[in-house]
Every structure is written in structure tokens, then in C-alpha cells.
Design a protein around this motif. Structure first.
Motif, PDB file in Angstrom:
ATOM      1  N   SER A  29     -59.930 -37.706  16.600  1.00 58.99           N
ATOM      2  CA  SER A  29     -60.692 -36.562  17.107  1.00 58.99           C
ATOM      3  C   SER A  29     -59.789 -35.392  17.470  1.00 58.99           C
ATOM      4  O   SER A  29     -60.180 -34.226  17.347  1.00 58.99           O
ATOM      5  CB  SER A  29     -61.507 -36.975  18.339  1.00 58.99           C
ATOM      6  N   MET A  30     -58.585 -35.689  17.930  1.00 59.17           N
ATOM      7  CA  MET A  30     -57.644 -34.630  18.291  1.00 59.17           C
ATOM      8  C   MET A  30     -56.973 -33.994  17.079  1.00 59.17           C
ATOM      9  O   MET A  30     -56.516 -32.850  17.145  1.00 59.17           O
ATOM     10  CB  MET A  30     -56.569 -35.202  19.221  1.00 59.17           C
ATOM     11  N   PHE A  31     -56.926 -34.720  15.969  1.00 58.81           N
ATOM     12  CA  PHE A  31     -56.178 -34.262  14.797  1.00 58.81           C
ATOM     13  C   PHE A  31     -56.659 -32.904  14.261  1.00 58.81           C
ATOM     14  O   PHE A  31     -55.817 -32.009  14.060  1.00 58.81           O
ATOM     15  CB  PHE A  31     -56.220 -35.320  13.691  1.00 58.81           C
ATOM     16  N   PRO A  32     -57.963 -32.690  13.984  1.00 55.93           N
ATOM     17  CA  PRO A  32     -58.359 -31.403  13.390  1.00 55.93           C
ATOM     18  C   PRO A  32     -57.967 -30.167  14.214  1.00 55.93           C
ATOM     19  O   PRO A  32     -57.397 -29.221  13.647  1.00 55.93           O
ATOM     20  CB  PRO A  32     -59.877 -31.533  13.225  1.00 55.93           C
ATOM     21  N   PRO A  33     -58.216 -30.143  15.536  1.00 57.29           N
ATOM     22  CA  PRO A  33     -57.796 -28.930  16.258  1.00 57.29           C
ATOM     23  C   PRO A  33     -56.274 -28.742  16.282  1.00 57.29           C
ATOM     24  O   PRO A  33     -55.786 -27.610  16.182  1.00 57.29           O
ATOM     25  CB  PRO A  33     -58.348 -29.115  17.669  1.00 57.29           C
ATOM     26  N   TYR A  34     -55.529 -29.834  16.380  1.00 53.43           N
ATOM     27  CA  TYR A  34     -54.071 -29.718  16.348  1.00 53.43           C
ATOM     28  C   TYR A  34     -53.595 -29.269  14.973  1.00 53.43           C
ATOM     29  O   TYR A  34     -52.625 -28.517  14.856  1.00 53.43           O
ATOM     30  CB  TYR A  34     -53.404 -31.032  16.756  1.00 53.43           C
ATOM     31  N   ALA A  35     -54.259 -29.718  13.923  1.00 50.89           N
ATOM     32  CA  ALA A  35     -53.903 -29.286  12.567  1.00 50.89           C
ATOM     33  C   ALA A  35     -54.172 -27.797  12.397  1.00 50.89           C
ATOM     34  O   ALA A  35     -53.362 -27.083  11.795  1.00 50.89           O
ATOM     35  CB  ALA A  35     -54.678 -30.096  11.538  1.00 50.89           C
ATOM     36  N   ARG A  36     -55.293 -27.319  12.930  1.00 45.03           N
ATOM     37  CA  ARG A  36     -55.595 -25.879  12.847  1.00 45.03           C
ATOM     38  C   ARG A  36     -54.525 -25.063  13.581  1.00 45.03           C
ATOM     39  O   ARG A  36     -54.095 -24.010  13.094  1.00 45.03           O
ATOM     40  CB  ARG A  36     -56.988 -25.589  13.400  1.00 45.03           C
ATOM     41  N   ARG A  37     -54.088 -25.560  14.741  1.00 51.05           N
ATOM     42  CA  ARG A  37     -53.017 -24.867  15.479  1.00 51.05           C
ATOM     43  C   ARG A  37     -51.729 -24.847  14.664  1.00 51.05           C
ATOM     44  O   ARG A  37     -51.025 -23.838  14.632  1.00 51.05           O
ATOM     45  CB  ARG A  37     -52.772 -25.537  16.827  1.00 51.05           C
ATOM     46  N   ALA A  38     -51.409 -25.970  14.036  1.00 49.61           N
ATOM     47  CA  ALA A  38     -50.185 -26.030  13.224  1.00 49.61           C
ATOM     48  C   ALA A  38     -50.290 -25.114  12.013  1.00 49.61           C
ATOM     49  O   ALA A  38     -49.292 -24.508  11.600  1.00 49.61           O
ATOM     50  CB  ALA A  38     -49.917 -27.472  12.786  1.00 49.61           C
ATOM     51  N   MET A  39     -51.475 -24.992  11.431  1.00 50.53           N
ATOM     52  CA  MET A  39     -51.667 -24.083  10.287  1.00 50.53           C
ATOM     53  C   MET A  39     -51.517 -22.629  10.722  1.00 50.53           C
ATOM     54  O   MET A  39     -51.032 -21.803   9.950  1.00 50.53           O
ATOM     55  CB  MET A  39     -53.052 -24.298   9.676  1.00 50.53           C
ATOM     56  N   ALA A  40     -51.912 -22.352  11.958  1.00 48.63           N
ATOM     57  CA  ALA A  40     -51.809 -20.984  12.463  1.00 48.63           C
ATOM     58  C   ALA A  40     -50.369 -20.608  12.805  1.00 48.63           C
ATOM     59  O   ALA A  40     -50.034 -19.430  12.883  1.00 48.63           O
ATOM     60  CB  ALA A  40     -52.696 -20.814  13.689  1.00 48.63           C
ATOM     61  N   PRO A  87     -47.132 -21.743  11.133  1.00 49.18           N
ATOM     62  CA  PRO A  87     -46.474 -22.548  10.104  1.00 49.18           C
ATOM     63  C   PRO A  87     -45.039 -22.976  10.406  1.00 49.18           C
ATOM     64  O   PRO A  87     -44.599 -24.013   9.948  1.00 49.18           O
ATOM     65  CB  PRO A  87     -46.505 -21.665   8.863  1.00 49.18           C
ATOM     66  N   GLY A  88     -44.311 -22.236  11.174  1.00 43.88           N
ATOM     67  CA  GLY A  88     -42.909 -22.591  11.421  1.00 43.88           C
ATOM     68  C   GLY A  88     -42.673 -23.349  12.715  1.00 43.88           C
ATOM     69  O   GLY A  88     -41.537 -23.654  13.050  1.00 43.88           O
ATOM     70  N   ASP A  89     -43.719 -23.658  13.443  1.00 46.58           N
ATOM     71  CA  ASP A  89     -43.585 -24.290  14.757  1.00 46.58           C
ATOM     72  C   ASP A  89     -43.363 -25.798  14.613  1.00 46.58           C
ATOM     73  O   ASP A  89     -44.284 -26.530  14.245  1.00 46.58           O
ATOM     74  CB  ASP A  89     -44.831 -24.010  15.589  1.00 46.58           C
ATOM     75  N   PRO A  90     -42.155 -26.287  14.917  1.00 47.24           N
ATOM     76  CA  PRO A  90     -41.888 -27.721  14.758  1.00 47.24           C
ATOM     77  C   PRO A  90     -42.678 -28.588  15.739  1.00 47.24           C
ATOM     78  O   PRO A  90     -43.014 -29.727  15.431  1.00 47.24           O
ATOM     79  CB  PRO A  90     -40.381 -27.842  14.994  1.00 47.24           C
ATOM     80  N   ARG A  91     -42.972 -28.071  16.921  1.00 44.31           N
ATOM     81  CA  ARG A  91     -43.761 -28.849  17.889  1.00 44.31           C
ATOM     82  C   ARG A  91     -45.179 -29.065  17.393  1.00 44.31           C
ATOM     83  O   ARG A  91     -45.738 -30.147  17.546  1.00 44.31           O
ATOM     84  CB  ARG A  91     -43.777 -28.152  19.249  1.00 44.31           C
ATOM     85  N   ALA A  92     -45.759 -28.033  16.799  1.00 36.69           N
ATOM     86  CA  ALA A  92     -47.120 -28.157  16.271  1.00 36.69           C
ATOM     87  C   ALA A  92     -47.145 -29.183  15.142  1.00 36.69           C
ATOM     88  O   ALA A  92     -48.048 -30.026  15.082  1.00 36.69           O
ATOM     89  CB  ALA A  92     -47.626 -26.804  15.784  1.00 36.69           C
ATOM     90  N   LEU A  93     -46.161 -29.129  14.270  1.00 36.77           N
ATOM     91  CA  LEU A  93     -46.076 -30.083  13.169  1.00 36.77           C
ATOM     92  C   LEU A  93     -45.870 -31.507  13.691  1.00 36.77           C
ATOM     93  O   LEU A  93     -46.539 -32.441  13.240  1.00 36.77           O
ATOM     94  CB  LEU A  93     -44.938 -29.716  12.212  1.00 36.77           C
ATOM     95  N   SER A  94     -44.989 -31.682  14.662  1.00 32.26           N
ATOM     96  CA  SER A  94     -44.720 -33.032  15.168  1.00 32.26           C
ATOM     97  C   SER A  94     -45.945 -33.607  15.879  1.00 32.26           C
ATOM     98  O   SER A  94     -46.173 -34.820  15.822  1.00 32.26           O
ATOM     99  CB  SER A  94     -43.484 -33.050  16.069  1.00 32.26           C
ATOM    100  N   VAL A 152     -49.087 -33.080  15.020  1.00 33.01           N
ATOM    101  CA  VAL A 152     -49.989 -33.510  13.948  1.00 33.01           C
ATOM    102  C   VAL A 152     -49.461 -34.797  13.302  1.00 33.01           C
ATOM    103  O   VAL A 152     -50.228 -35.726  13.031  1.00 33.01           O
ATOM    104  CB  VAL A 152     -50.165 -32.378  12.903  1.00 33.01           C
ATOM    105  N   GLN A 153     -48.168 -34.855  13.073  1.00 33.78           N
ATOM    106  CA  GLN A 153     -47.566 -36.064  12.495  1.00 33.78           C
ATOM    107  C   GLN A 153     -47.772 -37.269  13.415  1.00 33.78           C
ATOM    108  O   GLN A 153     -48.084 -38.364  12.952  1.00 33.78           O
ATOM    109  CB  GLN A 153     -46.071 -35.848  12.247  1.00 33.78           C
ATOM    110  N   LEU A 154     -47.600 -37.065  14.715  1.00 39.45           N
ATOM    111  CA  LEU A 154     -47.781 -38.152  15.675  1.00 39.45           C
ATOM    112  C   LEU A 154     -49.225 -38.643  15.694  1.00 39.45           C
ATOM    113  O   LEU A 154     -49.479 -39.854  15.675  1.00 39.45           O
ATOM    114  CB  LEU A 154     -47.356 -37.703  17.077  1.00 39.45           C
ATOM    115  N   LEU A 155     -50.166 -37.725  15.706  1.00 42.32           N
ATOM    116  CA  LEU A 155     -51.583 -38.126  15.711  1.00 42.32           C
ATOM    117  C   LEU A 155     -51.928 -38.908  14.451  1.00 42.32           C
ATOM    118  O   LEU A 155     -52.648 -39.914  14.508  1.00 42.32           O
ATOM    119  CB  LEU A 155     -52.485 -36.895  15.855  1.00 42.32           C
ATOM    120  N   HIS A 156     -51.403 -38.481  13.322  1.00 45.72           N
ATOM    121  CA  HIS A 156     -51.661 -39.207  12.071  1.00 45.72           C
ATOM    122  C   HIS A 156     -51.024 -40.598  12.105  1.00 45.72           C
ATOM    123  O   HIS A 156     -51.645 -41.577  11.694  1.00 45.72           O
ATOM    124  CB  HIS A 156     -51.135 -38.403  10.877  1.00 45.72           C
ATOM    125  N   ARG A 157     -49.821 -40.684  12.625  1.00 48.38           N
ATOM    126  CA  ARG A 157     -49.142 -41.984  12.736  1.00 48.38           C
ATOM    127  C   ARG A 157     -49.933 -42.913  13.654  1.00 48.38           C
ATOM    128  O   ARG A 157     -50.091 -44.104  13.356  1.00 48.38           O
ATOM    129  CB  ARG A 157     -47.723 -41.803  13.254  1.00 48.38           C
TER     130      ARG A 157
END
Length: 155
Positions: A25-36, A38-45, A47-52
Motif C-alpha cells: 500500500s505504501m509503494f505507489p505513493p513512494y514510487a510517485r515521489r521517487a519519479m518526481a 529522479p536523482g534522489d537516492p533516498r526516494a529510490l532506496s 521504493v527498493q526497500l518496500l519492494h523487497r
């Protein structure tokens, strides 16, 4: 033995399915933040953590139906309608997770890692819908497990 199997079944459901429903449930909003961003490593990590979390706990979640069948067998209720409906809904939830949720999460994570920019908000919206269906299926199974319609011990 039945009480032990039931306890393990319930604990497995809480420990395994709970984190999947929350992380998915948390993944889609965090993914949208990471898409907004693109260079933010915290946003990417994040999303990666939620997927893991979703992947790992989905695998751990296999213990739930295993102990569920053992418990149902020990209680002599495998032929009861409420349990058959629960089994079907559990199967639908598993298919939803494996076919609709996890692959789309993987595609979004890959896109974010490669910074291709092909992911869209529409993809995250559909993912949110699929996640909602997954969560609704599990909520329905939980209710069926508690009230056990037609059971002499049900509410």
C-alpha cells in the motif's frame, strides 16, 4: 495439536501478510515521489526497500495456507463452505500479488534505477488499484476466518 496449528497459522498470517499489505500500500505513493525526484537516492532506496519487503514476506506468506490446510484438516472443516470460499479468495489474493502487484513494482523499481522515465503516474495508479484488490481479498478472508458462517462455533 489443533491449537498449536491454529496459533502458528494465525501468527504466520499476522507476521507475513501484514507487512505485505502495508508495504504494498505504501509503494505507489513512494514510487510517485521517487519519479518526481529522479536523482534522489533516498526516494529510490525507499521504493527498493518496500519492494523487497513485499517479495520476501510474500515468500514467507506461503506458510499461511500450509498451516491453514493443516489446521483445517485437524479441525475437520476442509469441506465447509466458508473455508472453501476462503481458500479460493486466498488463491485470488496470491495471484493478484504475484501477477499484478509484484511485477509492476519490479518494473517501476527497474525504471527508477535506470532513470529511463518511462514510468507514469497511471502505472502507479493501476498498481494502487491492484494493491487495494489484494488487501480487500485478504480482509475478506480474515473476516471469514473469524465469523465462519454456518459454523457451530462461529459468531
Amino acid at each position: 495439536m489443533t491449537k498449536f496449528l491454529l496459533a502458528v497459522h494465525v501468527l504466520a498470517a499476522i507476521v507475513a501478510i501484514g507487512p505485505v499489505t502495508v508495504a504494498a500500500s505504501m509503494f505507489p505513493p513512494y514510487a510517485r515521489r521517487a519519479m518526481a525526484a529522479p536523482g534522489d537516492p533516498r526516494a529510490l532506496s525507499s521504493v527498493q526497500l518496500l519492494h523487497r519487503i513485499c517479495r520476501v514476506y510474500a515468500a514467507v506468506g506461503l506458510a499461511v495456507p500450509v498451516f491453514g490446510f493443516a489446521t483445517g484438516s485437524a479441525m475437520g472443516v476442509l469441506g465447509d463452505t466458508w473455508l472453501i470460499v476462503s481458500i479460493i479468495l486466498t488463491g485470488l489474493a496470491a495471484v493478484t500479488l504475484m501477477v499484478l502487484v509484484l511485477p509492476r513494482q519490479e518494473a517501476i523499481v527497474t525504471d527508477l534505477e535506470e532513470a529511463t522515465g518511462t514510468s507514469t503516474t497511471g502505472l502507479t495508479a493501476r498498481l494502487g488499484m491492484h494493491t487495494g484488490i489484494f488487501n480487500l481479498l485478504w480482509a475478506t478472508v480474515t473476516v471469514l476466518m473469524i465469523i465462519r458462517p454456518g459454523s457451530t462455533t462461529g459468531a
